[in-house]
Motif scaffolding. Structure first.
Motif, PDB file in Angstrom:
ATOM      1  N   ALA A  63      48.837  46.812  39.810  1.00  0.00           N
ATOM      2  CA  ALA A  63      48.851  45.888  40.943  1.00  0.00           C
ATOM      3  C   ALA A  63      47.619  46.161  41.801  1.00  0.00           C
ATOM      4  CB  ALA A  63      50.120  46.065  41.773  1.00  0.00           C
ATOM      5  N   GLY A  64      46.951  45.114  42.219  1.00  0.00           N
ATOM      6  CA  GLY A  64      45.774  45.264  43.056  1.00  0.00           C
ATOM      7  C   GLY A  64      45.903  44.442  44.315  1.00  0.00           C
ATOM      8  N   TYR A  65      44.794  43.934  44.806  1.00  0.00           N
ATOM      9  CA  TYR A  65      44.801  43.109  46.008  1.00  0.00           C
ATOM     10  C   TYR A  65      43.531  42.278  46.025  1.00  0.00           C
ATOM     11  CZ  TYR A  65      41.505  46.624  47.725  1.00  0.00           C
ATOM     12  OH  TYR A  65      40.424  47.467  47.852  1.00  0.00           O
ATOM     13  N   LEU A  66      43.528  41.210  46.807  1.00  0.00           N
ATOM     14  CA  LEU A  66      42.330  40.416  47.025  1.00  0.00           C
ATOM     15  C   LEU A  66      41.750  40.833  48.369  1.00  0.00           C
ATOM     16  CD1 LEU A  66      43.481  36.891  45.776  1.00  0.00           C
ATOM     17  CD2 LEU A  66      42.233  38.673  44.529  1.00  0.00           C
ATOM     18  N   ALA A  67      40.471  41.190  48.382  1.00  0.00           N
ATOM     19  CA  ALA A  67      39.838  41.779  49.560  1.00  0.00           C
ATOM     20  C   ALA A  67      39.896  40.861  50.775  1.00  0.00           C
ATOM     21  CB  ALA A  67      38.391  42.136  49.248  1.00  0.00           C
ATOM     22  N   ASN A  68      40.129  41.481  51.935  1.00  0.00           N
ATOM     23  CA  ASN A  68      40.215  40.767  53.199  1.00  0.00           C
ATOM     24  C   ASN A  68      39.808  41.732  54.313  1.00  0.00           C
ATOM     25  OD1 ASN A  68      41.276  38.543  55.013  1.00  0.00           O
ATOM     26  ND2 ASN A  68      42.659  40.185  55.609  1.00  0.00           N
ATOM     27  N   ASP A  69      39.205  41.235  55.367  1.00  0.00           N
ATOM     28  CA  ASP A  69      38.917  42.046  56.552  1.00  0.00           C
ATOM     29  C   ASP A  69      38.073  43.285  56.227  1.00  0.00           C
ATOM     30  OD1 ASP A  69      39.439  42.348  59.457  1.00  0.00           O
ATOM     31  OD2 ASP A  69      40.439  44.192  58.859  1.00  0.00           O
ATOM     32  N   GLY A  70      37.071  43.121  55.360  1.00  0.00           N
ATOM     33  CA  GLY A  70      36.167  44.227  55.067  1.00  0.00           C
ATOM     34  C   GLY A  70      36.650  45.197  54.003  1.00  0.00           C
ATOM     35  N   GLU A  71      37.802  44.915  53.378  1.00  0.00           N
ATOM     36  CA  GLU A  71      38.314  45.805  52.322  1.00  0.00           C
ATOM     37  C   GLU A  71      37.371  45.794  51.123  1.00  0.00           C
ATOM     38  OE1 GLU A  71      42.970  44.798  53.449  1.00  0.00           O
ATOM     39  OE2 GLU A  71      42.015  43.858  51.708  1.00  0.00           O
ATOM     40  N   ILE A  72      37.410  46.865  50.355  1.00  0.00           N
ATOM     41  CA  ILE A  72      36.576  46.939  49.149  1.00  0.00           C
ATOM     42  C   ILE A  72      37.083  45.932  48.128  1.00  0.00           C
ATOM     43  CG2 ILE A  72      35.962  48.379  47.169  1.00  0.00           C
ATOM     44  CD1 ILE A  72      35.673  50.716  49.012  1.00  0.00           C
ATOM     45  N   ASN A  73      36.159  45.151  47.603  1.00  0.00           N
ATOM     46  CA  ASN A  73      36.478  44.082  46.666  1.00  0.00           C
ATOM     47  C   ASN A  73      36.753  44.645  45.269  1.00  0.00           C
ATOM     48  OD1 ASN A  73      36.446  41.722  45.042  1.00  0.00           O
ATOM     49  ND2 ASN A  73      35.164  40.686  46.548  1.00  0.00           N
ATOM     50  N   LEU A  74      37.889  44.286  44.705  1.00  0.00           N
ATOM     51  CA  LEU A  74      38.251  44.758  43.367  1.00  0.00           C
ATOM     52  C   LEU A  74      37.997  43.712  42.280  1.00  0.00           C
ATOM     53  CD1 LEU A  74      41.694  46.541  44.003  1.00  0.00           C
ATOM     54  CD2 LEU A  74      39.434  47.592  43.832  1.00  0.00           C
ATOM     55  N   SER A  75      37.325  42.617  42.630  1.00  0.00           N
ATOM     56  CA  SER A  75      37.152  41.511  41.683  1.00  0.00           C
ATOM     57  C   SER A  75      36.487  41.945  40.378  1.00  0.00           C
ATOM     58  CB  SER A  75      36.336  40.379  42.320  1.00  0.00           C
ATOM     59  OG  SER A  75      37.023  39.822  43.405  1.00  0.00           O
ATOM     60  N   THR A  76      35.403  42.735  40.473  1.00  0.00           N
ATOM     61  CA  THR A  76      34.701  43.170  39.263  1.00  0.00           C
ATOM     62  C   THR A  76      35.594  44.053  38.409  1.00  0.00           C
ATOM     63  OG1 THR A  76      32.555  43.059  40.386  1.00  0.00           O
ATOM     64  CG2 THR A  76      32.670  44.374  38.379  1.00  0.00           C
ATOM     65  N   PHE A  77      36.299  44.981  39.051  1.00  0.00           N
ATOM     66  CA  PHE A  77      37.217  45.851  38.314  1.00  0.00           C
ATOM     67  C   PHE A  77      38.298  45.019  37.623  1.00  0.00           C
ATOM     68  CE2 PHE A  77      41.403  47.957  38.440  1.00  0.00           C
ATOM     69  CZ  PHE A  77      41.188  48.944  37.481  1.00  0.00           C
ATOM     70  N   MET A  78      38.858  44.040  38.338  1.00  0.00           N
ATOM     71  CA  MET A  78      39.904  43.208  37.747  1.00  0.00           C
ATOM     72  C   MET A  78      39.361  42.393  36.586  1.00  0.00           C
ATOM     73  SD  MET A  78      42.396  41.985  40.893  1.00  0.00           S
ATOM     74  CE  MET A  78      41.140  41.334  42.001  1.00  0.00           C
ATOM     75  N   GLN A  79      38.143  41.852  36.747  1.00  0.00           N
ATOM     76  CA  GLN A  79      37.551  41.064  35.672  1.00  0.00           C
ATOM     77  C   GLN A  79      37.328  41.918  34.432  1.00  0.00           C
ATOM     78  OE1 GLN A  79      37.077  37.661  35.600  1.00  0.00           O
ATOM     79  NE2 GLN A  79      36.751  38.191  33.443  1.00  0.00           N
ATOM     80  N   ASP A  80      36.875  43.149  34.626  1.00  0.00           N
ATOM     81  CA  ASP A  80      36.705  44.068  33.491  1.00  0.00           C
ATOM     82  C   ASP A  80      38.033  44.320  32.799  1.00  0.00           C
ATOM     83  OD1 ASP A  80      34.018  44.269  34.029  1.00  0.00           O
ATOM     84  OD2 ASP A  80      34.152  46.192  35.066  1.00  0.00           O
ATOM     85  N   THR A  81      39.097  44.469  33.611  1.00  0.00           N
ATOM     86  CA  THR A  81      40.433  44.703  33.057  1.00  0.00           C
ATOM     87  C   THR A  81      40.898  43.491  32.251  1.00  0.00           C
ATOM     88  OG1 THR A  81      40.983  46.120  34.937  1.00  0.00           O
ATOM     89  CG2 THR A  81      42.821  45.335  33.608  1.00  0.00           C
ATOM     90  N   PHE A  82      40.674  42.293  32.794  1.00  0.00           N
ATOM     91  CA  PHE A  82      41.044  41.069  32.080  1.00  0.00           C
ATOM     92  C   PHE A  82      40.307  40.987  30.745  1.00  0.00           C
ATOM     93  CE2 PHE A  82      41.625  39.009  36.507  1.00  0.00           C
ATOM     94  CZ  PHE A  82      42.926  39.462  36.584  1.00  0.00           C
ATOM     95  N   SER A  83      39.021  41.321  30.750  1.00  0.00           N
ATOM     96  CA  SER A  83      38.210  41.239  29.531  1.00  0.00           C
ATOM     97  C   SER A  83      38.721  42.214  28.474  1.00  0.00           C
ATOM     98  CB  SER A  83      36.737  41.540  29.851  1.00  0.00           C
ATOM     99  OG  SER A  83      36.209  40.577  30.738  1.00  0.00           O
ATOM    100  N   ARG A  84      39.047  43.452  28.901  1.00  0.00           N
ATOM    101  CA  ARG A  84      39.571  44.437  27.952  1.00  0.00           C
ATOM    102  C   ARG A  84      40.908  43.976  27.381  1.00  0.00           C
ATOM    103  NH1 ARG A  84      37.769  48.336  31.703  1.00  0.00           N
ATOM    104  NH2 ARG A  84      39.878  48.558  32.507  1.00  0.00           N
ATOM    105  N   SER A  85      41.750  43.435  28.260  1.00  0.00           N
ATOM    106  CA  SER A  85      43.073  42.987  27.820  1.00  0.00           C
ATOM    107  C   SER A  85      42.954  41.829  26.842  1.00  0.00           C
ATOM    108  CB  SER A  85      43.915  42.571  29.030  1.00  0.00           C
ATOM    109  OG  SER A  85      44.220  43.683  29.832  1.00  0.00           O
ATOM    110  N   LYS A  86      42.000  40.941  27.101  1.00  0.00           N
ATOM    111  CA  LYS A  86      41.783  39.812  26.203  1.00  0.00           C
ATOM    112  C   LYS A  86      41.382  40.308  24.820  1.00  0.00           C
ATOM    113  CE  LYS A  86      39.259  35.418  25.898  1.00  0.00           C
ATOM    114  NZ  LYS A  86      38.239  34.548  26.551  1.00  0.00           N
ATOM    115  N   GLY A  87      40.512  41.336  24.801  1.00  0.00           N
ATOM    116  CA  GLY A  87      40.101  41.921  23.536  1.00  0.00           C
ATOM    117  C   GLY A  87      41.265  42.551  22.797  1.00  0.00           C
ATOM    118  N   MET A  88      42.163  43.227  23.558  1.00  0.00           N
ATOM    119  CA  MET A  88      43.333  43.839  22.941  1.00  0.00           C
ATOM    120  C   MET A  88      44.261  42.780  22.356  1.00  0.00           C
ATOM    121  SD  MET A  88      43.029  47.037  22.973  1.00  0.00           S
ATOM    122  CE  MET A  88      41.262  46.791  22.824  1.00  0.00           C
TER     123      MET A  88
END
Length: 241
Positions: A63-88
């Motif tokens: 479980a992650g989050y979508l960045a708001n109010d200056g939080e660190i953005n996890l979009s790249t990490f999530m996209q990498d995870t999606f790509s790995r999962s797609k490969g699996m």
């Protein structure tokens, strides 16, 4: 700023609440003052840090989050995870039976990862639900004007079955205490983790600048197991990162 242990309970509670409110405002200002270039670089560093943790790379549900109010953005990490999962998933379609006892060990440790995001619970006030999230998930604005998945019961993932929850922090200290936005949503939702063995690994995400020497805490505060910043990984439990 230490509070006197001789303060009456109600005055001590008011003092704690006041200090937390002050810290929250101050640390949010710190978080929002970080330049965009540094923020973007920090997001990449956080992704690298997370991918160095075995508890994250082996997780089947994150479980992650979508960045708001200056939080660190996890979009790249999530996209990498999606790509790995797609490969699996492609490998699974190619004929490997991952449920079989004879499946290769490498296959059993490389199952696709399900990702989810927090959604404000529509019935239990002050609580969160976690809904499955992917590249094509429909998002809606909640009452705080933050994007979250559109509520659909079939997409709800029970919190106790999530392997890792990545939580945005407003502040943290070296003892694993965390300061959130003040709504108490994560504390209420994760209160069950104090009484059960099956529970998610809680990982706080923050900029290095958000650390303070000591955070005042309340009995209901849920501490994290690990804190990840762009430059550090701090572990506070017997969980192997």
């Amino acid at each position: 700023m230490a509070m006197s242990k001789f303060l009456p309970n109600n005055e001590r509670a008011e003092s704690t609440a006041s200090l937390r409110k002050h810290l929250r405002k101050s640390l949010r200002n710190v978080r929002n003052s970080i330049p965009p270039e540094q923020r973007a670089h920090s997001a990449l560093q956080i992704g690298q840090q997370l991918n160095s943790l075995s508890c994250v790379t082996k997780a089947k549900s994150i479980a992650g989050y979508l960045a708001n109010d200056g939080e660190i953005n996890l979009s790249t990490f999530m996209q990498d995870t999606f790509s790995r999962s797609k490969g699996m998933r492609k490998k699974m379609v190619s004929g490997i039976d991952y449920s079989s006892a004879s499946a290769p060990k490498s296959a059993l440790t490389s199952m696709p990862t399900t990702f989810s995001l927090p959604v404000i619970h529509p019935v239990c006030k002050g609580h969160l639900l976690f809904l499955e999230y992917g590249p094509h998930t429909t998002l809606v604005k909640n009452k705080y004007n933050i994007d979250e998945p559109e509520l659909a019961c079939p997409n709800v993932i029970p919190t106790s079955t999530i392997d890792v929850i990545l939580m945005p922090l407003v502040g943290f200290d070296g003892n694993g205490n965390r300061l959130g936005m003040g709504g108490g949503y994560y504390d209420r939702t994760l209160a069950f983790t104090q009484f059960t063995q099956q529970k998610p690994i809680l990982i706080g995400i923050a900029h290095d600048e958000q650390e303070v020497e000591t955070l005042p805490f309340e009995p209901w505060d849920i501490p994290v197991d690990i804190i990840v910043t762009p430059n550090r990984i701090l572990s506070f439990s017997d969980i192997t990162p």
